[in-house]
Design a protein around this motif. Structure first.
Motif, PDB file in Angstrom:
ATOM      1  N   LEU A  32      14.547  -2.249 -63.952  1.00 14.48           N
ATOM      2  CA  LEU A  32      14.139  -1.530 -65.152  1.00 14.48           C
ATOM      3  C   LEU A  32      12.732  -0.959 -65.007  1.00 14.48           C
ATOM      4  O   LEU A  32      12.471   0.182 -65.386  1.00 14.48           O
ATOM      5  N   ARG A  33      11.822  -1.743 -64.454  1.00 12.79           N
ATOM      6  CA  ARG A  33      10.463  -1.242 -64.244  1.00 12.79           C
ATOM      7  C   ARG A  33      10.459  -0.107 -63.214  1.00 12.79           C
ATOM      8  O   ARG A  33       9.765   0.898 -63.401  1.00 12.79           O
ATOM      9  N   TRP A  34      11.203  -0.266 -62.147  1.00 13.09           N
ATOM     10  CA  TRP A  34      11.250   0.761 -61.105  1.00 13.09           C
ATOM     11  C   TRP A  34      11.797   2.071 -61.651  1.00 13.09           C
ATOM     12  O   TRP A  34      11.346   3.157 -61.258  1.00 13.09           O
ATOM     13  N   THR A  35      12.748   1.990 -62.568  1.00  9.32           N
ATOM     14  CA  THR A  35      13.358   3.196 -63.128  1.00  9.32           C
ATOM     15  C   THR A  35      12.657   3.667 -64.394  1.00  9.32           C
ATOM     16  O   THR A  35      13.180   4.528 -65.109  1.00  9.32           O
ATOM     17  N   GLY A  36      11.479   3.127 -64.679  1.00  6.94           N
ATOM     18  CA  GLY A  36      10.644   3.726 -65.706  1.00  6.94           C
ATOM     19  C   GLY A  36      10.586   3.056 -67.053  1.00  6.94           C
ATOM     20  O   GLY A  36       9.916   3.575 -67.959  1.00  6.94           O
ATOM     21  N   HIS A  37      11.240   1.912 -67.250  1.00  6.40           N
ATOM     22  CA  HIS A  37      11.145   1.244 -68.551  1.00  6.40           C
ATOM     23  C   HIS A  37       9.841   0.465 -68.600  1.00  6.40           C
ATOM     24  O   HIS A  37       9.563  -0.374 -67.748  1.00  6.40           O
ATOM     25  N   ALA A  38       9.044   0.713 -69.628  1.00  2.00           N
ATOM     26  CA  ALA A  38       7.697   0.136 -69.695  1.00  2.00           C
ATOM     27  C   ALA A  38       7.629  -1.178 -70.449  1.00  2.00           C
ATOM     28  O   ALA A  38       6.595  -1.854 -70.400  1.00  2.00           O
ATOM     29  N   GLU A  39       8.688  -1.558 -71.144  1.00  2.22           N
ATOM     30  CA  GLU A  39       8.617  -2.733 -72.009  1.00  2.22           C
ATOM     31  C   GLU A  39       9.730  -3.735 -71.672  1.00  2.22           C
ATOM     32  O   GLU A  39      10.621  -3.994 -72.489  1.00  2.22           O
ATOM     33  N   VAL A  40       9.669  -4.279 -70.487  1.00  2.00           N
ATOM     34  CA  VAL A  40      10.655  -5.272 -70.084  1.00  2.00           C
ATOM     35  C   VAL A  40       9.941  -6.521 -69.605  1.00  2.00           C
ATOM     36  O   VAL A  40       8.946  -6.448 -68.880  1.00  2.00           O
ATOM     37  N   ARG A  41      10.438  -7.686 -70.031  1.00  2.00           N
ATOM     38  CA  ARG A  41       9.858  -8.968 -69.661  1.00  2.00           C
ATOM     39  C   ARG A  41      10.962  -9.955 -69.322  1.00  2.00           C
ATOM     40  O   ARG A  41      12.115  -9.789 -69.703  1.00  2.00           O
ATOM     41  N   VAL A  42      10.553 -11.001 -68.610  1.00  2.00           N
ATOM     42  CA  VAL A  42      11.472 -12.077 -68.210  1.00  2.00           C
ATOM     43  C   VAL A  42      11.176 -13.312 -69.047  1.00  2.00           C
ATOM     44  O   VAL A  42      10.008 -13.687 -69.218  1.00  2.00           O
ATOM     45  N   LEU A  43      12.224 -13.936 -69.558  1.00  2.00           N
ATOM     46  CA  LEU A  43      12.073 -15.213 -70.266  1.00  2.00           C
ATOM     47  C   LEU A  43      11.739 -16.280 -69.243  1.00  2.00           C
ATOM     48  O   LEU A  43      12.561 -16.611 -68.379  1.00  2.00           O
ATOM     49  N   ASP A  44      10.532 -16.808 -69.311  1.00  2.87           N
ATOM     50  CA  ASP A  44      10.064 -17.789 -68.336  1.00  2.87           C
ATOM     51  C   ASP A  44      10.866 -19.079 -68.467  1.00  2.87           C
ATOM     52  O   ASP A  44      10.899 -19.697 -69.522  1.00  2.87           O
ATOM     53  N   GLY A  45      11.538 -19.467 -67.386  1.00  3.43           N
ATOM     54  CA  GLY A  45      12.377 -20.663 -67.417  1.00  3.43           C
ATOM     55  C   GLY A  45      13.809 -20.414 -67.832  1.00  3.43           C
ATOM     56  O   GLY A  45      14.643 -21.319 -67.779  1.00  3.43           O
ATOM     57  N   GLY A  46      14.112 -19.189 -68.245  1.00  2.00           N
ATOM     58  CA  GLY A  46      15.480 -18.796 -68.541  1.00  2.00           C
ATOM     59  C   GLY A  46      16.133 -19.543 -69.687  1.00  2.00           C
ATOM     60  O   GLY A  46      15.477 -20.075 -70.595  1.00  2.00           O
ATOM     61  N   LEU A  47      17.460 -19.581 -69.650  1.00  3.05           N
ATOM     62  CA  LEU A  47      18.227 -20.206 -70.726  1.00  3.05           C
ATOM     63  C   LEU A  47      17.880 -21.679 -70.867  1.00  3.05           C
ATOM     64  O   LEU A  47      17.893 -22.222 -71.986  1.00  3.05           O
ATOM     65  N   ALA A  48      17.555 -22.350 -69.760  1.00  2.11           N
ATOM     66  CA  ALA A  48      17.202 -23.769 -69.835  1.00  2.11           C
ATOM     67  C   ALA A  48      15.961 -23.969 -70.693  1.00  2.11           C
ATOM     68  O   ALA A  48      15.882 -24.910 -71.497  1.00  2.11           O
ATOM     69  N   ALA A  49      14.976 -23.082 -70.552  1.00  2.00           N
ATOM     70  CA  ALA A  49      13.770 -23.186 -71.367  1.00  2.00           C
ATOM     71  C   ALA A  49      14.077 -22.889 -72.822  1.00  2.00           C
ATOM     72  O   ALA A  49      13.508 -23.513 -73.731  1.00  2.00           O
ATOM     73  N   TRP A  50      14.974 -21.951 -73.057  1.00  2.00           N
ATOM     74  CA  TRP A  50      15.362 -21.606 -74.437  1.00  2.00           C
ATOM     75  C   TRP A  50      15.993 -22.800 -75.143  1.00  2.00           C
ATOM     76  O   TRP A  50      15.606 -23.151 -76.260  1.00  2.00           O
ATOM     77  N   THR A  51      16.962 -23.434 -74.507  1.00  2.00           N
ATOM     78  CA  THR A  51      17.626 -24.570 -75.151  1.00  2.00           C
ATOM     79  C   THR A  51      16.689 -25.774 -75.254  1.00  2.00           C
ATOM     80  O   THR A  51      16.741 -26.519 -76.239  1.00  2.00           O
ATOM     81  N   ALA A  52      15.808 -25.950 -74.265  1.00  2.00           N
ATOM     82  CA  ALA A  52      14.852 -27.060 -74.336  1.00  2.00           C
ATOM     83  C   ALA A  52      13.898 -26.897 -75.503  1.00  2.00           C
ATOM     84  O   ALA A  52      13.398 -27.888 -76.062  1.00  2.00           O
ATOM     85  N   ALA A  53      13.630 -25.653 -75.894  1.00  2.00           N
ATOM     86  CA  ALA A  53      12.747 -25.380 -77.028  1.00  2.00           C
ATOM     87  C   ALA A  53      13.481 -25.403 -78.353  1.00  2.00           C
ATOM     88  O   ALA A  53      12.877 -25.120 -79.391  1.00  2.00           O
ATOM     89  N   GLY A  54      14.770 -25.746 -78.319  1.00  2.00           N
ATOM     90  CA  GLY A  54      15.552 -25.822 -79.550  1.00  2.00           C
ATOM     91  C   GLY A  54      16.242 -24.540 -79.926  1.00  2.00           C
ATOM     92  O   GLY A  54      16.769 -24.415 -81.046  1.00  2.00           O
ATOM     93  N   GLY A  55      16.275 -23.572 -79.018  1.00  2.00           N
ATOM     94  CA  GLY A  55      16.929 -22.301 -79.307  1.00  2.00           C
ATOM     95  C   GLY A  55      18.439 -22.453 -79.396  1.00  2.00           C
ATOM     96  O   GLY A  55      19.051 -23.212 -78.641  1.00  2.00           O
ATOM     97  N   ALA A  56      19.028 -21.728 -80.322  1.00  2.00           N
ATOM     98  CA  ALA A  56      20.479 -21.776 -80.511  1.00  2.00           C
ATOM     99  C   ALA A  56      21.185 -20.928 -79.465  1.00  2.00           C
ATOM    100  O   ALA A  56      20.613 -19.995 -78.904  1.00  2.00           O
ATOM    101  N   VAL A  57      22.441 -21.268 -79.192  1.00  2.00           N
ATOM    102  CA  VAL A  57      23.297 -20.441 -78.357  1.00  2.00           C
ATOM    103  C   VAL A  57      24.537 -20.076 -79.151  1.00  2.00           C
ATOM    104  O   VAL A  57      24.910 -20.761 -80.108  1.00  2.00           O
TER     105      VAL A  57
END
Length: 281
Positions: free
Chosen positions: A106-131
């Motif tokens: 996405l960055r290479w093809t010109g999208h300026a607002e893209v980020r990675v969720l640090d730790g991925g889905l495991a970090a999301w669920t560990a923080a109490g995030g719903a699935v």
């Protein structure tokens, strides 16, 4: 905009006035399709994107995961709801490699607002995030790729950078040294490349080390964030874990180019030189 964000930051943004588009890039090297895992539970609203089929072109002389044609990639992103003026967050199961591949594209093809969720889905669920197992049908996006937003190397460019700058090999050390090679034609590394396994850029939880620690690590490999430093490039086996190292360098404040064909392309040509052992040459 930073290149990564935490699970708590993502929760806040999803509840805010400008929620990001979510892309689920779960992937397992040599493993089964991860769509069933996505369908069983994903961050609510996330759209599944298949790395092997949608974030890469057909395997061949350009390597196992050559870059997709930009227009084909753009069509995939539009179907996933990606628009040029809207933020995007990508995540995977926790390793970070697949999400980084989507971030890089996405960055290479010109999208300026893209980020990675640090730790991925495991970090999301560990923080109490719903699935959720609900099907997601996003509105069509308007993203049109314009390649050139990040540095890209071909084989000749990688060879030149290994001589004139710093070329980092993101694979495991034993593959760099040529002790084992489970996938490609021959083991070893591009002459002049420095061993820098991307697994050492993260902690036990799969989250990136703090920027200061990453800067210190890369400085020890000859990479500096200050102006005037030598140009930096990265390669891996097929352009996936290498994208993760480019992301780590971004967190450290260093711009780096990716040799997307990586070792799977380099080693396929018996006329290209191969170095073995722990030293760059």
């Amino acid at each position: 905009m930073t290149a990564i964000l935490s699970a708590s930051e993502l929760m806040s943004e999803l509840a805010g006035p400008r929620p990001p588009v979510l892309l689920d890039i779960r992937w397992q090297l040599g493993g089964p399709d991860q769509r069933p895992a996505y369908e069983a539970g994903h961050i609510p609203g996330a759209v599944y994107v298949d790395l092997d089929r949608e974030l890469a072109g057909p395997a061949g002389s350009g390597g196992r995961h050559p870059l997709p044609e930009p227009e084909a990639f753009g069509a995939v992103m539009r179907r996933a709801g990606v628009s040029a003026g809207a933020p995007v967050v990508v995540y995977d199961g926790g390793l970070g490699w697949a999400a980084a591949r989507a971030w890089w594209l996405l960055r290479w093809t010109g999208h300026a607002e893209v980020r990675v969720l640090d730790g991925g889905l495991a970090a999301w669920t560990a923080a109490g995030g719903a699935v959720s197992a609900d099907a997601v049908s996003p509105a069509e996006g308007d993203f049109k790729p314009t390649p050139g937003g990040l540095g890209l190397l071909d084989a000749d460019g990688a060879a030149a950078l290994a001589r004139e700058g710093v070329l980092l090999d993101a694979r495991a050390g034993e593959r760099y040294r040529g002790e084992v090679e489970p996938i490609d034609r021959v083991g070893g590394h591009i002459p002049g490349a420095v061993s820098a396994p991307t697994t050492e850029n993260v902690g036990p939880d799969g989250r990136f080390l703090p920027g200061a620690e990453l800067r210190a690590r890369f400085a020890g490999l000859g990479v500096t964030a200050e102006g005037g430093g030598r140009p930096v490039g990265v390669y891996c086996g097929s352009g996936v874990s290498g994208a993760h190292e480019v992301l780590a360098l971004e967190v450290a404040g260093v711009a780096a180019a990716l040799y997307a064909g990586s070792w799977s392309e380099w080693s396929s040509d018996p006329d290209r030189p191969v170095a073995t052992g722990p030293l760059p040459r």
